[in-house]
Design a protein around this motif. Structure first.
Motif, PDB file in Angstrom:
ATOM      1  N   ARG A   8     -16.218   1.494  21.211  1.00 32.01           N
ATOM      2  CA  ARG A   8     -17.103   1.380  20.047  1.00 32.01           C
ATOM      3  C   ARG A   8     -16.492   1.951  18.771  1.00 32.01           C
ATOM      4  O   ARG A   8     -16.950   1.620  17.685  1.00 32.01           O
ATOM      5  N   GLY A   9     -15.489   2.801  18.888  1.00 32.92           N
ATOM      6  CA  GLY A   9     -14.957   3.464  17.702  1.00 32.92           C
ATOM      7  C   GLY A   9     -13.535   3.087  17.342  1.00 32.92           C
ATOM      8  O   GLY A   9     -13.254   2.606  16.247  1.00 32.92           O
ATOM      9  N   VAL A  10     -12.637   3.298  18.279  1.00 37.14           N
ATOM     10  CA  VAL A  10     -11.220   3.154  17.964  1.00 37.14           C
ATOM     11  C   VAL A  10     -10.804   1.685  17.880  1.00 37.14           C
ATOM     12  O   VAL A  10     -10.117   1.289  16.936  1.00 37.14           O
ATOM     13  N   ILE A  11     -11.202   0.889  18.828  1.00 41.31           N
ATOM     14  CA  ILE A  11     -10.767  -0.513  18.856  1.00 41.31           C
ATOM     15  C   ILE A  11     -11.284  -1.298  17.641  1.00 41.31           C
ATOM     16  O   ILE A  11     -10.502  -2.016  17.007  1.00 41.31           O
ATOM     17  N   PRO A  12     -12.555  -1.173  17.252  1.00 42.92           N
ATOM     18  CA  PRO A  12     -12.970  -1.867  16.018  1.00 42.92           C
ATOM     19  C   PRO A  12     -12.243  -1.366  14.773  1.00 42.92           C
ATOM     20  O   PRO A  12     -11.913  -2.145  13.878  1.00 42.92           O
ATOM     21  N   PHE A  13     -11.937  -0.068  14.725  1.00 45.55           N
ATOM     22  CA  PHE A  13     -11.203   0.481  13.591  1.00 45.55           C
ATOM     23  C   PHE A  13      -9.790  -0.108  13.526  1.00 45.55           C
ATOM     24  O   PHE A  13      -9.309  -0.482  12.449  1.00 45.55           O
ATOM     25  N   LEU A  14      -9.123  -0.198  14.679  1.00 47.27           N
ATOM     26  CA  LEU A  14      -7.787  -0.797  14.708  1.00 47.27           C
ATOM     27  C   LEU A  14      -7.830  -2.274  14.323  1.00 47.27           C
ATOM     28  O   LEU A  14      -6.929  -2.771  13.644  1.00 47.27           O
ATOM     29  N   GLY A  15      -8.869  -2.975  14.743  1.00 48.05           N
ATOM     30  CA  GLY A  15      -9.035  -4.373  14.348  1.00 48.05           C
ATOM     31  C   GLY A  15      -9.194  -4.515  12.847  1.00 48.05           C
ATOM     32  O   GLY A  15      -8.637  -5.420  12.228  1.00 48.05           O
ATOM     33  N   LEU A  16      -9.953  -3.592  12.245  1.00 49.55           N
ATOM     34  CA  LEU A  16     -10.137  -3.611  10.792  1.00 49.55           C
ATOM     35  C   LEU A  16      -8.824  -3.321  10.067  1.00 49.55           C
ATOM     36  O   LEU A  16      -8.501  -3.968   9.067  1.00 49.55           O
ATOM     37  N   VAL A  17      -8.068  -2.376  10.579  1.00 51.39           N
ATOM     38  CA  VAL A  17      -6.771  -2.048   9.975  1.00 51.39           C
ATOM     39  C   VAL A  17      -5.829  -3.251  10.039  1.00 51.39           C
ATOM     40  O   VAL A  17      -5.155  -3.582   9.054  1.00 51.39           O
ATOM     41  N   MET A  18      -5.800  -3.933  11.186  1.00 49.06           N
ATOM     42  CA  MET A  18      -4.938  -5.114  11.320  1.00 49.06           C
ATOM     43  C   MET A  18      -5.380  -6.218  10.359  1.00 49.06           C
ATOM     44  O   MET A  18      -4.546  -6.904   9.771  1.00 49.06           O
ATOM     45  N   LEU A  19      -6.691  -6.387  10.186  1.00 54.36           N
ATOM     46  CA  LEU A  19      -7.203  -7.397   9.257  1.00 54.36           C
ATOM     47  C   LEU A  19      -6.801  -7.072   7.827  1.00 54.36           C
ATOM     48  O   LEU A  19      -6.331  -7.944   7.092  1.00 54.36           O
ATOM     49  N   VAL A  20      -6.957  -5.828   7.424  1.00 55.51           N
ATOM     50  CA  VAL A  20      -6.611  -5.432   6.054  1.00 55.51           C
ATOM     51  C   VAL A  20      -5.112  -5.624   5.804  1.00 55.51           C
ATOM     52  O   VAL A  20      -4.716  -6.152   4.751  1.00 55.51           O
ATOM     53  N   LEU A  21      -4.279  -5.220   6.749  1.00 54.40           N
ATOM     54  CA  LEU A  21      -2.834  -5.407   6.589  1.00 54.40           C
ATOM     55  C   LEU A  21      -2.470  -6.886   6.467  1.00 54.40           C
ATOM     56  O   LEU A  21      -1.633  -7.263   5.646  1.00 54.40           O
ATOM     57  N   ALA A  22      -3.118  -7.721   7.275  1.00 57.25           N
ATOM     58  CA  ALA A  22      -2.833  -9.159   7.225  1.00 57.25           C
ATOM     59  C   ALA A  22      -3.272  -9.759   5.898  1.00 57.25           C
ATOM     60  O   ALA A  22      -2.570 -10.603   5.328  1.00 57.25           O
ATOM     61  N   VAL A  23      -4.414  -9.336   5.378  1.00 59.79           N
ATOM     62  CA  VAL A  23      -4.897  -9.851   4.087  1.00 59.79           C
ATOM     63  C   VAL A  23      -3.950  -9.427   2.962  1.00 59.79           C
ATOM     64  O   VAL A  23      -3.598 -10.234   2.095  1.00 59.79           O
ATOM     65  N   VAL A  24      -3.520  -8.181   2.981  1.00 58.34           N
ATOM     66  CA  VAL A  24      -2.598  -7.697   1.946  1.00 58.34           C
ATOM     67  C   VAL A  24      -1.271  -8.455   2.022  1.00 58.34           C
ATOM     68  O   VAL A  24      -0.729  -8.878   0.990  1.00 58.34           O
ATOM     69  N   GLN A  68      -4.040 -11.046  18.111  1.00 57.02           N
ATOM     70  CA  GLN A  68      -4.029 -10.031  17.057  1.00 57.02           C
ATOM     71  C   GLN A  68      -2.715  -9.255  17.059  1.00 57.02           C
ATOM     72  O   GLN A  68      -2.166  -8.948  16.000  1.00 57.02           O
ATOM     73  N   ILE A  69      -2.213  -8.944  18.237  1.00 54.05           N
ATOM     74  CA  ILE A  69      -0.946  -8.216  18.320  1.00 54.05           C
ATOM     75  C   ILE A  69       0.208  -9.092  17.832  1.00 54.05           C
ATOM     76  O   ILE A  69       1.098  -8.624  17.117  1.00 54.05           O
ATOM     77  N   ALA A  70       0.199 -10.374  18.186  1.00 60.09           N
ATOM     78  CA  ALA A  70       1.229 -11.289  17.685  1.00 60.09           C
ATOM     79  C   ALA A  70       1.169 -11.381  16.157  1.00 60.09           C
ATOM     80  O   ALA A  70       2.202 -11.386  15.480  1.00 60.09           O
ATOM     81  N   GLY A  71      -0.041 -11.441  15.615  1.00 57.63           N
ATOM     82  CA  GLY A  71      -0.197 -11.464  14.166  1.00 57.63           C
ATOM     83  C   GLY A  71       0.242 -10.161  13.519  1.00 57.63           C
ATOM     84  O   GLY A  71       0.806 -10.159  12.423  1.00 57.63           O
ATOM     85  N   LEU A  72      -0.003  -9.045  14.196  1.00 57.95           N
ATOM     86  CA  LEU A  72       0.445  -7.752  13.674  1.00 57.95           C
ATOM     87  C   LEU A  72       1.968  -7.696  13.614  1.00 57.95           C
ATOM     88  O   LEU A  72       2.536  -7.177  12.646  1.00 57.95           O
ATOM     89  N   VAL A  73       2.619  -8.246  14.606  1.00 58.62           N
ATOM     90  CA  VAL A  73       4.092  -8.301  14.597  1.00 58.62           C
ATOM     91  C   VAL A  73       4.576  -9.130  13.405  1.00 58.62           C
ATOM     92  O   VAL A  73       5.499  -8.729  12.686  1.00 58.62           O
ATOM     93  N   ALA A  74       3.946 -10.277  13.172  1.00 59.76           N
ATOM     94  CA  ALA A  74       4.328 -11.116  12.027  1.00 59.76           C
ATOM     95  C   ALA A  74       4.086 -10.388  10.712  1.00 59.76           C
ATOM     96  O   ALA A  74       4.903 -10.466   9.788  1.00 59.76           O
ATOM     97  N   THR A  75       2.976  -9.669  10.617  1.00 60.56           N
ATOM     98  CA  THR A  75       2.664  -8.916   9.404  1.00 60.56           C
ATOM     99  C   THR A  75       3.690  -7.821   9.171  1.00 60.56           C
ATOM    100  O   THR A  75       4.159  -7.630   8.044  1.00 60.56           O
ATOM    101  N   ILE A  76       4.068  -7.120  10.223  1.00 58.57           N
ATOM    102  CA  ILE A  76       5.064  -6.057  10.097  1.00 58.57           C
ATOM    103  C   ILE A  76       6.417  -6.641   9.685  1.00 58.57           C
ATOM    104  O   ILE A  76       7.108  -6.082   8.821  1.00 58.57           O
ATOM    105  N   VAL A  77       6.795  -7.773  10.261  1.00 61.67           N
ATOM    106  CA  VAL A  77       8.055  -8.423   9.881  1.00 61.67           C
ATOM    107  C   VAL A  77       8.024  -8.788   8.397  1.00 61.67           C
ATOM    108  O   VAL A  77       9.002  -8.590   7.674  1.00 61.67           O
ATOM    109  N   PHE A  78       6.881  -9.291   7.928  1.00 60.28           N
ATOM    110  CA  PHE A  78       6.784  -9.643   6.514  1.00 60.28           C
ATOM    111  C   PHE A  78       6.973  -8.403   5.638  1.00 60.28           C
ATOM    112  O   PHE A  78       7.731  -8.430   4.667  1.00 60.28           O
ATOM    113  N   PHE A  79       6.278  -7.308   5.972  1.00 63.90           N
ATOM    114  CA  PHE A  79       6.365  -6.093   5.149  1.00 63.90           C
ATOM    115  C   PHE A  79       7.743  -5.429   5.216  1.00 63.90           C
ATOM    116  O   PHE A  79       8.212  -4.880   4.223  1.00 63.90           O
TER     117      PHE A  79
END
Length: 112
Positions: A8-24, A68-79
């Motif tokens: 209820r706490g950590v996983i939704p927060f990590l999902g939000l962080v991944m979303l914000v990073l992807a949007v940026v 989501q993890i695959a997208g996080l990898v792509a986002t990190i590669v971009f940054f």
């Protein structure tokens, strides 16, 4: 009990962080010029917009952890790889001081 709090706490927060990073990352990819991608010898602007757009959509709508993890990898590669190369070829390498009249070999003195 511990897993319940984690779910209820950590996983939704990590999902939000991944979303914000992807949007940026998507916004950075959107505002960069197309020719900068070619000059930096990276994939095309369209490629990165599609990859990062799909990442934003998956993070926002689906919430499937594997995607989501695959997208996080792509986002990190971009940054880490693409954005610094785009900044370098676009002249946004970041100055560490000096004035606006400084040239590549020091200050410009007007031909005096």
């Amino acid at each position: 009990m511990l897993m319940e709090g984690f779910d209820r706490g950590v996983i939704p927060f990590l999902g939000l962080v991944m979303l914000v990073l992807a949007v940026v990352a998507f916004v950075f990819a959107l505002v960069a010029r197309e020719d900068a991608y070619r000059a930096a010898e990276k994939q095309s602007k369209t490629f990165w917009l599609v990859i990062l757009g799909v990442t934003v959509a998956v993070d926002f709508f689906l919430g499937m952890l594997f995607l989501q993890i695959a997208g996080l990898v792509a986002t990190i590669v971009f940054f880490v790889d693409v954005r610094p190369a785009l900044k370098q070829v676009s002249g946004g390498g970041g100055r560490r001081g000096g004035s606006s009249s400084d040239g590549p070999y020091g200050p410009y003195n007007g031909g005096r």
